[in-house]
Structures are given as C-alpha cells and as structure tokens.
Design a protein around this motif. Sequence first.
Motif, PDB file in Angstrom:
ATOM      1  N   LEU A 706       9.447 -34.420 -26.537  1.00 13.31           N
ATOM      2  CA  LEU A 706       9.281 -33.608 -27.511  1.00 13.31           C
ATOM      3  C   LEU A 706      10.204 -33.855 -28.628  1.00 13.31           C
ATOM      4  N   VAL A 707      11.585 -33.849 -28.120  1.00 11.21           N
ATOM      5  CA  VAL A 707      12.752 -33.995 -29.264  1.00 11.21           C
ATOM      6  C   VAL A 707      14.039 -34.113 -28.254  1.00 11.21           C
ATOM      7  N   ARG A 749       4.457 -31.765 -31.960  1.00 10.12           N
ATOM      8  CA  ARG A 749       5.888 -31.793 -32.643  1.00 10.12           C
ATOM      9  C   ARG A 749       5.676 -30.996 -33.901  1.00 10.12           C
TER      10      ARG A 749
END
Length: 801
Positions: A706-707, A749
């Motif tokens: 995701l990040v 996202r």
Amino acid sequence: MKRLVVVGNGMAGMNCLEQILKHEPRFQVTVFGDETHVNYNRIMLSSVLAGERPADDIVINPVEWYQRNQIELRVGVRVVDVNSEDKTVTDAEGRITPYDTLLLATGSSAFLPPIEGLHRSGVLAFRTLDDTREILRRAAPGVKAVVIGGGLLGLEAARGLQVQGCDVTVLHLASTLMERQLDPDGGQYLLGKIEDLGVRVLLGRTTTGILGNNGHVEGVALSDDTTLEAELVVIAAGIRPNVDLAYKAGLHVNRGIVVNDYMETSDPDIFAVGECVEHRGVLYGLVAPLYEQGKVLAATMTGNRGPTYVGTVPAAKLKIMGVDVFSAGDWSEQNSEPVRFEDRALGIYKKLTVRDGKLVGAILVGDTSDSHRYMDWLRTDADISGQRRHLLFPPPSADAGLDVASMADTATICGCVGVSKGTIIAAIHDKGVNTLSQLKECTRASTSCGSCTALCQDLLRAVAPEFEDEAKRVICGCLPFAEDRLRDILRSQRLKSVQEVLEIYGNGIGCEVCKPALSYMLDMLWCGDHDEDRSARFINDRVHANIQKDGSFSVIPRIRGGVTSPDELRRIADVADKYKVPMVKITGSQRIDLLGIKKADLPAVWADLGMPSGQAYTKGVRMVKTCVGTEFCRFGTQDSSAAGIEIERRFEQLFTPHKVKMATVGCPRNCAEATVKDIGLIGIEGGWQVVVGGAAGKSVRKADLLVTVETTEQALEASELFFQYYREHANYLERTYDFVERLGIEKVRKETVYAPEPVRHALLDRLKKSKARATDAWLEGRSPRTAAQFIPLKALDTVLA
C-alpha cells in the motif's frame, strides 16, 4: 484582444464559457458573480442539505480553473447597470467595467409568494449555497419545519430537512405533487412513497401568512383557518428569471430575455444564456437544454455562427427522495391515446401518450430504465406504430448494449450536467476510459443524481474494449438492491433500523443472509449510532462467543499482539479449572482458546477472566500476530510488538464486512507472516512497509504494498485509512484480498493514502466516531440484552426428536 464580460457565475454561464474557450479568437474575460463562491453544481444542493456531500464536493470550476484560463473573477459583486451605448457595466460598488461583448447569464431567483410575515427570522428560500448553509444551521432533530412548495425543489428540501432530524410538513397549492412533470396518478404514486418515508404532505393548501412573535417564525396560517406549528419555513415555490439588467440594456424582454435560434438578443454585442432566456416563447429551468444553448451560443460568439438551437423536448429524469421519476413531452391526454401500467405494491407507474402513431409524452415513476428509449422516440419523432405491443415492456435482447447503440450521438445521457452519448464515446476512445469511476472523473456524467448510471454502464459495456463492471451484487431476493445503491438509500433516507429498511424497501421479513448484512451496513454508516436489532445478528454475535457443534461455546480473550502476563495466564488457568473447560488450546494466531463452555456460564467466565473479548466469533478484528521485534530479536529493525498492540487497540470491537487478520513484523524475515494477512506492517531499515489484501487460506495471496512510510504513527494511520475504506466500500462477506483484487491496488492507494487531505481526514474521523461508540461485547454479561440471551441451548437430539 476583445473584452468579454460575463454577468453570472452559475452553471449555464460557466458551461458556455468553457465552450467559448475551446474556440478562437480568445477573449480577455471578466466574470461577475453575486455569490461569494466559485461555480458550483446547484443541482447538488439537496445532497449538501441532506449531509451526503460537503459543499466543496459540488464545486464545478475551482479557483485554479479561472486562474489557468486567465479569467478575472469578481465574486460577491453585483452588477447593477448596463450601458449598451457606452458598452459598460456598473457594479454595486460603483466601478465601471467596459466590454466589447457582454454575456448575460443572470439565471433566476427564488419566487417568494405574497405572504404576510416573510420577513420573520427562520423564513428562508432554498436556492443558493448560502441558503442551504443557513437552513443547515437552523435545522436540528425535533425542529418543526414547513416547506412551501411541492415541486422538485420543495421535495428535495423536505428530504434534506428530514435527514437532519426535522419534523417536516410539505404544503402545496396544487392538488398533486410536481404537477408540471406528473399527472394526478403519477403524483399520487410519488405522494405514497414520500409519506412512507415519514414526510407529511398537505395538498391543495394556500398559505396566507407566517406567524410569530419577537420577529421569529412560530407558525404558518392557511386559508382554511388552520395553523401549523413551525420553527423553520423553507419556501420553494418556483423561480423567476432575472431580467432587470436586460431591461436596462434596452433588450427585447418578454418573460425572459428573447433570443433567436443563434442565441442572439436584440443587441448584436449582448448575448444571453440560461434560465433568464426565452427562446421561441419557452423558458427552460433544467440544465440539459441550457447546456445545449451554451454550445450554440459559444459558436455564435466566436465567429463560428452556424449551429442553431431549435428548442428541447421538455424532459426531466430525477430522483425525488430516493424515488426515480422521468417526465418528458406532452403527457396530457387531449387528442392522444394513453398507454398505462401501474403496480401499487412495487410503487411503479408508467404512462405514455401516443398521437398519430408517434410518442408525444411519457411519465415514469419508480422505474425509469426505459427513459432513454422514449427520449429517442421523442427527439426523432419516430413512427412507433409497429411497436405498440412492446411500448412498455420491450422484448428481451441478447445484446446488452443494443438500445444505447441505436441512440444518436447527440442524445443526452446525463441531463444533470449535459453530457451526450458522443462525449462519452469520445472519452472512451480518446482517453482510454473503461470504468464508471473513470467516466465520472473525465466527463462528470453520473456525478449528480445518479439516475443515468445504468445508461453510462450500458455505453461502457457496448463501446469500451476492456470494460470493468464495478457494480456490486444484490444481497438477496428479500432486498433487491445492489450494495452500493442500498448504502445510498440508507444514507439519504437516514434509515437506522433493519426492520425499517425491510419494510420500506424489502419484503418486510428478511432472512439470515440480508439481516446480518443490513446490521453491518447500519453500524458502519452511522458509526454505531443506529438502532441495533440483535435478532438480525448471527448466534455468535448475539452471545459473543463461537458456537461449537455440540452446542457449547469457545471463548478466546483478547491478548493484544500475542503479548500477555503471568496474571492473565493465572486467571485463564483458574477459569479453565473452575468451569471444567474440556480443552485449552493455543491458536494459530497466538491466542488461548477455552473450548466447551456452557452457554449459561459465559457471563461468569468473562467476569472471572477480566479480559476483553477477542472477537473470534464475529466479522471483526480477530487478532494482530507479532514477532518479538527489536526488544529481543537481533534482526529486528522496528518495534513490531508495540506497533501490533497499538493497531489492535485502535481496531478492536469494530465490525467489518468479514473477519480481519493482521500482523506486524520487525524485519523482512516475516516471522509473523505479515505478507499473507489482511493488513500487515513490515519493518525495514528506516521505516515500515504497509501491505494489504493477503491471504493464507485455501488459496494463498501475497499482500499488495500500500505504502512505505518512515514512522510507526504513519504506518498506523495508513492502516487506519485502508481499514475504514474497506469497511465502507467492500461487499458484505468480502474479504480484503477479494476487495483489493476487485478494485485494484492503484485505486485503493488513490482513495486512501494518496487521497486529498480532506478525504483522508474524513475517513479517519468516521473511524474515530465508530471507535468512540464501540464497547467490549463481553460487558453484556453483567446486563444481558434479553432475558433469554444466555439460557442454555437444548440438546440437538431433543430439538430434532
């Protein structure tokens, strides 16, 4: 460069200006707007009033658009005079602005009927964003509100006030609702739907005065000598074109500013567009014809005179308080043959009027799926003699896109913002649009009332080479709505109980499939502030333990992050001895399971444990598996134990579409298997990777990244954003791995960690509200919800005997 002055910063004027900017030559543009806001979608004011959208969401042209196009914008500045000889306009501050070309897009104002007492505080029109904000400021649960006007705007105002908790009465002068769009039968169907939603409607009533002392409204007097108590009065009795400036400019004016087919006024340097315009004796109040006018006018004003505006078939496709309504053409029965269908149980009414073998008018209430077919016949003046048997119920076609394929490219798909079929096809071919979300972003189609959504999807299906259908499944036959549509209904109608939803929109009974799903949706939408119906939950959720095949229960106390203490272990052991627990087991997720507990013993077991529920029985946060992290492990780069405990604290006791398993690991060795969990935090040098959508069941799926972030708090916030987004957008009983795969990680996202700051804040705020209302389910052991909640179950052989 010629100086273009535009008076009016509304939808019609700015849409026309958008078209002008596509042509040459260029203008030096100045825009005057009465309101202190940039251009916004007036159609969506009802959604703002209903609390469904913030005001920022209905902006059409932000400040950056004006700056990018070098447009001088003067908001909050009223133009009070036009001197057509000197070619100047004068504003209320006395400033004079010269023009070479003047565009009047002054729109309309709310019509205030001649009633005594309109000056009283609490009497408001519903026309502008400022009106809407003032109504919101005064609206509150229990406030007695009266809406004067039973047309489209009045009914939308009533819906918004009801959502805000007001006790709402609608007063309407005519004997039927929306008499300009509906015949008496259609109005009666709409009336029934509205009254079912709890809004009182009084038809054929004339308001004679607004009553009150100390300057504030206290009631409404009617011509039959009755009085209604009122703390808030909203007037939505129609509109009147703003033509004062046209008179001052010496233009030809009847009811509106008179224009020809090229949208020219009687002055060659002054043009007009929008609700202030009269064309061939007709004034238009819906946005689609105004946008058609704007395209013709843009060509005329830029020296490309050629296209003409010949009028628009009067048509409205609307959603009134959640009810689909379509009206077009001349639906009166004078010199026409009516063709009707009605089903009161379903709330569906259809009426077509046919004259000389051609369709001349249509009314649809409750089902508007065929509206585009009727509009095509009306626009083309088609001979429908050969289709008389199939006017209301066309034969099934194997080709889902057949109807839209036969529509003309000029046909309007989205009437709210004036998007044609040709515009959508161009977006598909030129910009690679292949999902409804992309289409909304690119063309703004389906971003207002949503009634054209199905038609947009049909077009995508027929034209887009790689169409991705984002439509969500219907829960079950008891409640025939897709989940996204159902969520819209619950939110817009502010429904807060399972039974209420089933009675209004379902079969009134429900089943074991839809009732738990509705319970979850209500809990998620209202952040726990709903009417909990425990009978709609599964047995596990009713008694807060996991039923076993012999009728006993499994109890798993929460051990956050798998970290416990000697005191907790002693209590678990004492409970196992005291209640003769047949099996004590360490689970695969680092928790201790006490199996074989009698139903009657559950409250006492929870009390003796003195630990929170591990929620191993429900659709919620099961656990957070952790490794030992930096405290003991020589490979650890991040404190995974502390992070795991904190993320479990933030999410525990919340319901989710399906069970959620999480893990935090202090290094990429992944001892706690974070990459196959619904949410995982993986420690790396200098930060964390947050991964989502993993699975380790029958089919293994590695989680998507995701990040990557630097701090633990950033990792926790990213997890919160995904967690709440999943709660709000997943289908009920859809695991995160199916959810992420269906939407695609890029979309996830974009709408979570990379979303604009207001969107992120809103997600976190709703999560915070839900968490604030969440409580430990095991506390119910002290005061059961029902007398029979913990009565022992009968043995299965006794039940079956």
